[in-house]
Design a protein around this motif. Structure first.
Motif, short mmCIF file in Angstrom:
data_model
loop_
_atom_site.label_atom_id
_atom_site.label_comp_id
_atom_site.label_asym_id
_atom_site.label_seq_id
_atom_site.Cartn_x
_atom_site.Cartn_y
_atom_site.Cartn_z
N GLN A 65 0.81 -1.20 0.00
CA GLN A 65 0.00 0.00 0.00
C GLN A 65 0.85 1.26 0.00
O GLN A 65 0.58 2.22 -0.71
N THR A 66 1.92 1.23 0.80
CA THR A 66 2.81 2.38 0.89
C THR A 66 3.46 2.65 -0.45
O THR A 66 3.54 3.80 -0.91
N GLN A 67 3.92 1.61 -1.09
CA GLN A 67 4.63 1.77 -2.36
C GLN A 67 3.69 2.19 -3.48
O GLN A 67 4.01 3.07 -4.27
N GLU A 68 2.52 1.57 -3.56
CA GLU A 68 1.63 1.80 -4.69
C GLU A 68 0.80 3.07 -4.58
O GLU A 68 0.52 3.73 -5.58
N CYS A 69 0.38 3.40 -3.38
CA CYS A 69 -0.51 4.55 -3.20
C CYS A 69 0.08 5.63 -2.30
O CYS A 69 0.02 6.81 -2.60
N GLY A 70 0.69 5.22 -1.19
CA GLY A 70 1.21 6.18 -0.23
C GLY A 70 2.36 7.02 -0.78
O GLY A 70 2.40 8.23 -0.58
N ASP A 71 3.30 6.37 -1.47
CA ASP A 71 4.46 7.10 -1.99
C ASP A 71 4.07 8.15 -3.02
O ASP A 71 4.56 9.29 -2.96
N PRO A 72 3.21 7.83 -4.02
CA PRO A 72 2.80 8.88 -4.96
C PRO A 72 2.10 10.05 -4.28
O PRO A 72 2.30 11.20 -4.65
N LEU A 73 1.28 9.75 -3.27
CA LEU A 73 0.56 10.81 -2.57
C LEU A 73 1.53 11.67 -1.77
O LEU A 73 1.42 12.90 -1.75
N ARG A 74 2.51 11.03 -1.11
CA ARG A 74 3.52 11.79 -0.36
C ARG A 74 4.32 12.69 -1.31
O ARG A 74 4.58 13.86 -1.01
N SER A 75 4.71 12.17 -2.46
CA SER A 75 5.47 12.96 -3.43
C SER A 75 4.65 14.14 -3.93
O SER A 75 5.18 15.24 -4.17
N TYR A 76 3.35 13.92 -4.10
CA TYR A 76 2.46 14.99 -4.55
C TYR A 76 2.41 16.10 -3.50
O TYR A 76 2.45 17.29 -3.84
N VAL A 77 2.31 15.72 -2.23
CA VAL A 77 2.30 16.71 -1.15
C VAL A 77 3.62 17.49 -1.15
O VAL A 77 3.63 18.73 -1.00
N GLU A 78 4.74 16.81 -1.32
CA GLU A 78 6.05 17.48 -1.37
C GLU A 78 6.09 18.50 -2.51
O GLU A 78 6.62 19.61 -2.34
N THR A 79 5.54 18.14 -3.66
CA THR A 79 5.53 19.05 -4.80
C THR A 79 4.73 20.32 -4.48
O THR A 79 5.15 21.44 -4.75
N LEU A 80 3.56 20.13 -3.86
CA LEU A 80 2.73 21.28 -3.49
C LEU A 80 3.41 22.14 -2.43
O LEU A 80 3.24 23.37 -2.41
N GLN A 81 4.19 21.51 -1.56
CA GLN A 81 4.93 22.29 -0.56
C GLN A 81 6.01 23.15 -1.23
O GLN A 81 6.19 24.31 -0.88
N ARG A 82 6.71 22.58 -2.17
CA ARG A 82 7.74 23.34 -2.88
C ARG A 82 7.13 24.51 -3.66
O ARG A 82 7.77 25.56 -3.81
N GLU A 83 5.91 24.32 -4.14
CA GLU A 83 5.24 25.36 -4.91
C GLU A 83 4.56 26.39 -4.01
O GLU A 83 3.99 27.37 -4.50
N GLY A 84 4.59 26.15 -2.69
CA GLY A 84 3.98 27.08 -1.76
C GLY A 84 2.48 26.91 -1.59
O GLY A 84 1.83 27.73 -0.93
N VAL A 85 1.91 25.85 -2.15
CA VAL A 85 0.47 25.60 -2.02
C VAL A 85 0.16 25.06 -0.63
O VAL A 85 -0.86 25.42 -0.03
N PHE A 86 1.02 24.16 -0.12
CA PHE A 86 0.86 23.60 1.22
C PHE A 86 1.94 24.17 2.12
O PHE A 86 3.06 24.43 1.68
N ARG A 87 1.61 24.36 3.40
CA ARG A 87 2.60 24.84 4.36
C ARG A 87 3.63 23.74 4.63
O ARG A 87 3.33 22.55 4.48
N PRO A 88 4.84 24.12 5.07
CA PRO A 88 5.87 23.12 5.35
C PRO A 88 5.48 22.21 6.51
O PRO A 88 4.99 22.66 7.54
N CYS A 89 5.68 20.94 6.33
CA CYS A 89 5.51 19.93 7.38
C CYS A 89 6.04 18.63 6.80
O CYS A 89 6.35 18.56 5.62
N ASP A 90 6.17 17.61 7.61
CA ASP A 90 6.62 16.33 7.11
C ASP A 90 5.51 15.74 6.24
O ASP A 90 4.40 15.50 6.73
N PRO A 91 5.75 15.52 4.95
CA PRO A 91 4.69 15.03 4.06
C PRO A 91 4.16 13.66 4.47
O PRO A 91 3.01 13.33 4.21
#
Length: 216
Positions: free
Chosen positions: A128-154
């Motif tokens: 589950q982590t590899q197939e769904c969790g990792d893509p979602l975590r990477s997506y959150v990291e991308t939004l954090q870099r773009e300033g859409v989400f505030r900084p926190c551990d994705p």
């Protein structure tokens, strides 16, 4: 005399897996005997061993089946990423609620296997982590870099969101605590996605009115 319809080996195998999901979810892995499994599946113990040499092999088959079903969410998740964060998190919440509402037994099985610290529980968790969790975590990291989400551990951000959904499913579907309220899939998705994306901090102005509007 009515003839009994014969079933294929694959159908028998799937019937055994279905029976095992129900029994493991009721009595746990350790508390379920092969004799009881065979009876529930409508086969002999010899036939059970023909398809699964051990209970561990049967448990692994269950996990593989469910991991495949959950993995099908990933394609829809990737498509949603092109439409923005609200679409993404609606897809995740909606899929989780739909899957586990349809198959409450598997959610109970996961609880049992986690409590029993069964080794194959980690197989499902890692898949589950590899197939769904990792893509979602990477997506959150991308939004954090773009300033859409505030900084926190994705990882914690993803855990916070999925944790809301799991708690809702446990309360309403597994434990059946209906006196705490029964909520439709759409109502739950709307609320959880709004709370996660907008946060609990009300906007400046009229906090009560704007908070109620955000959660409407």
């Amino acid at each position: 005399m009515t003839k009994t319809a014969r079933i294929s080996g694959e159908q028998r195998r799937e019937r055994i897996i279905d029976a095992a999901i129900e029994l493991f979810s009721e009595a746990g892995f350790a508390g379920t005997t092969t004799r009881r499994l065979a009876e529930a599946a409508g086969v002999s113990e010899a036939a059970l061993y023909l398809h699964f040499e051990t209970k561990e092999a049967l448990y692994e088959a269950i996990i593989r089946r469910k991991a495949h079903e959950h993995g099908q969410i990933v394609e829809r998740l990737r498509e949603a990423m092109a439409e923005g964060p609200e679409r993404v998190f609606r897809e995740v919440a909606g899929s989780m609620i739909e899957i586990h509402t349809r198959d409450k037994a598997f959610l109970r099985l996961l609880l049992f296997s986690g409590l029993e610290q069964h080794a194959l529980f980690r197989m499902f968790f890692e898949a589950q982590t590899q197939e769904c969790g990792d893509p979602l975590r990477s997506y959150v990291e991308t939004l954090q870099r773009e300033g859409v989400f505030r900084p926190c551990d994705p990882r914690l951000a993803v855990r916070a969101f999925t944790g809301m959904i799991v708690q809702h499913l446990l309360t309403q579907e597994v434990f059946g605590l209906r006196e705490l309220g029964v909520f439709s899939r759409d109502e739950a998705v709307d609320t959880f996605v709004t709370l996660f994306l907008r946060g609990l901090q009300p906007p400046a102005g009229n906090p009560r009115a704007k908070t109620e509007a955000a959660c409407a």
